[in-house]
Design a protein around this motif. Sequence first.
Motif, PDB file in Angstrom:
ATOM      1  N   ALA A 155      53.291  40.817 -31.916  1.00 18.65           N
ATOM      2  CA  ALA A 155      54.097  42.032 -31.882  1.00 18.65           C
ATOM      3  C   ALA A 155      53.218  43.280 -31.859  1.00 18.65           C
ATOM      4  O   ALA A 155      53.443  44.201 -31.062  1.00 18.65           O
ATOM      5  N   TYR A 156      52.206  43.321 -32.704  1.00 14.16           N
ATOM      6  CA  TYR A 156      51.329  44.497 -32.778  1.00 14.16           C
ATOM      7  C   TYR A 156      50.500  44.653 -31.500  1.00 14.16           C
ATOM      8  O   TYR A 156      50.215  45.776 -31.071  1.00 14.16           O
TER       9      TYR A 156
ATOM     10  N   GLY B 264      48.945  39.224 -17.502  1.00 12.95           N
ATOM     11  CA  GLY B 264      48.206  38.223 -16.742  1.00 12.95           C
ATOM     12  C   GLY B 264      46.886  37.825 -17.384  1.00 12.95           C
ATOM     13  O   GLY B 264      46.142  37.016 -16.819  1.00 12.95           O
ATOM     14  N   SER B 265      46.582  38.378 -18.555  1.00 12.58           N
ATOM     15  CA  SER B 265      45.342  38.024 -19.244  1.00 12.58           C
ATOM     16  C   SER B 265      45.474  36.664 -19.930  1.00 12.58           C
ATOM     17  O   SER B 265      46.573  36.193 -20.225  1.00 12.58           O
ATOM     18  N   THR B 266      44.336  36.042 -20.189  1.00 15.36           N
ATOM     19  CA  THR B 266      44.300  34.833 -20.993  1.00 15.36           C
ATOM     20  C   THR B 266      44.047  35.254 -22.437  1.00 15.36           C
ATOM     21  O   THR B 266      43.002  35.851 -22.732  1.00 15.36           O
ATOM     22  N   VAL B 267      44.992  34.984 -23.317  1.00 14.83           N
ATOM     23  CA  VAL B 267      44.880  35.414 -24.708  1.00 14.83           C
ATOM     24  C   VAL B 267      44.711  34.179 -25.600  1.00 14.83           C
ATOM     25  O   VAL B 267      45.597  33.334 -25.679  1.00 14.83           O
TER      26      VAL B 267
ATOM     27  N   GLN C  37      47.226  49.339 -27.785  1.00 16.22           N
ATOM     28  CA  GLN C  37      47.288  50.615 -27.090  1.00 16.22           C
ATOM     29  C   GLN C  37      47.051  50.451 -25.596  1.00 16.22           C
ATOM     30  O   GLN C  37      47.437  51.314 -24.799  1.00 16.22           O
ATOM     31  N   SER C  38      46.424  49.343 -25.216  1.00 19.38           N
ATOM     32  CA  SER C  38      46.112  49.092 -23.806  1.00 19.38           C
ATOM     33  C   SER C  38      46.879  47.888 -23.268  1.00 19.38           C
ATOM     34  O   SER C  38      46.514  47.328 -22.232  1.00 19.38           O
ATOM     35  N   SER C  39      47.955  47.492 -23.955  1.00 17.16           N
ATOM     36  CA  SER C  39      48.661  46.263 -23.597  1.00 17.16           C
ATOM     37  C   SER C  39      49.217  46.284 -22.175  1.00 17.16           C
ATOM     38  O   SER C  39      49.348  45.235 -21.540  1.00 17.16           O
TER      39      SER C  39
END
Length: 214
Positions: A147-148, A118-121, A111-113
């Motif tokens: 995807a989700y 630029g985030s480290t996931v 919901q906040s994608s």
Amino acid sequence: MNWNDVVKGHNAVFIGESGCGKTELAINCAISLRQSRDNVVILDMDQTKGAYRCRDHKDLIEGKDIKLLAGLHFMDSPIVPPGVERLLKDESSMNVLDIGGNETGALTVGQSSEYLDGSTVFYVVNPYRLLSADKAHIEYMQNLIMAYGGFRQFITIGNPNIGNQTDSDIVLEGIHSLEEMQLGCSFYTVSNKVEMKAPLPENTILIDTFTIYP
């Protein structure tokens, strides 16, 4: 090797299947980052009723001068912590997000994608978890969570352990299993309490263990 070497940007996201060790790693990462950054916040986004969550270690986290933002449950409905989007947009805030397991947790953060570019996931894999011993299943879940959650790419972490029973053989066999699956693990995480009988790969981060695994 340490967390400052691998975290880029001001949002670090930990995701993966339930029981892989996300919470342990998120806490370790936040403590390490706090040594060089002023404003570190752990966002407990685990809305899947996990057994181990950052909110269960509130005293430890806040004792390290790290802020904790955690959601609550109202009956069976998870509540996303207020102020999440504000923090994700605030570049002065170093945010470490502990996301609930599987696609359900990813949907919450999805919901906040738009604020996570630029985030480290980090995608955490523990080969000793029942559903993470098979490459096809791991890749299926990675694609589903991507995807989700609206993620573009992951940094895969190998976290081989069986909790307090982990010894050198468990660690080395787990790393070998992950290498055989060719998952492209960028690095491995190993408890600093394990007495190793052989050298660990150079791309290993030693961690403290705060939770009690089953």
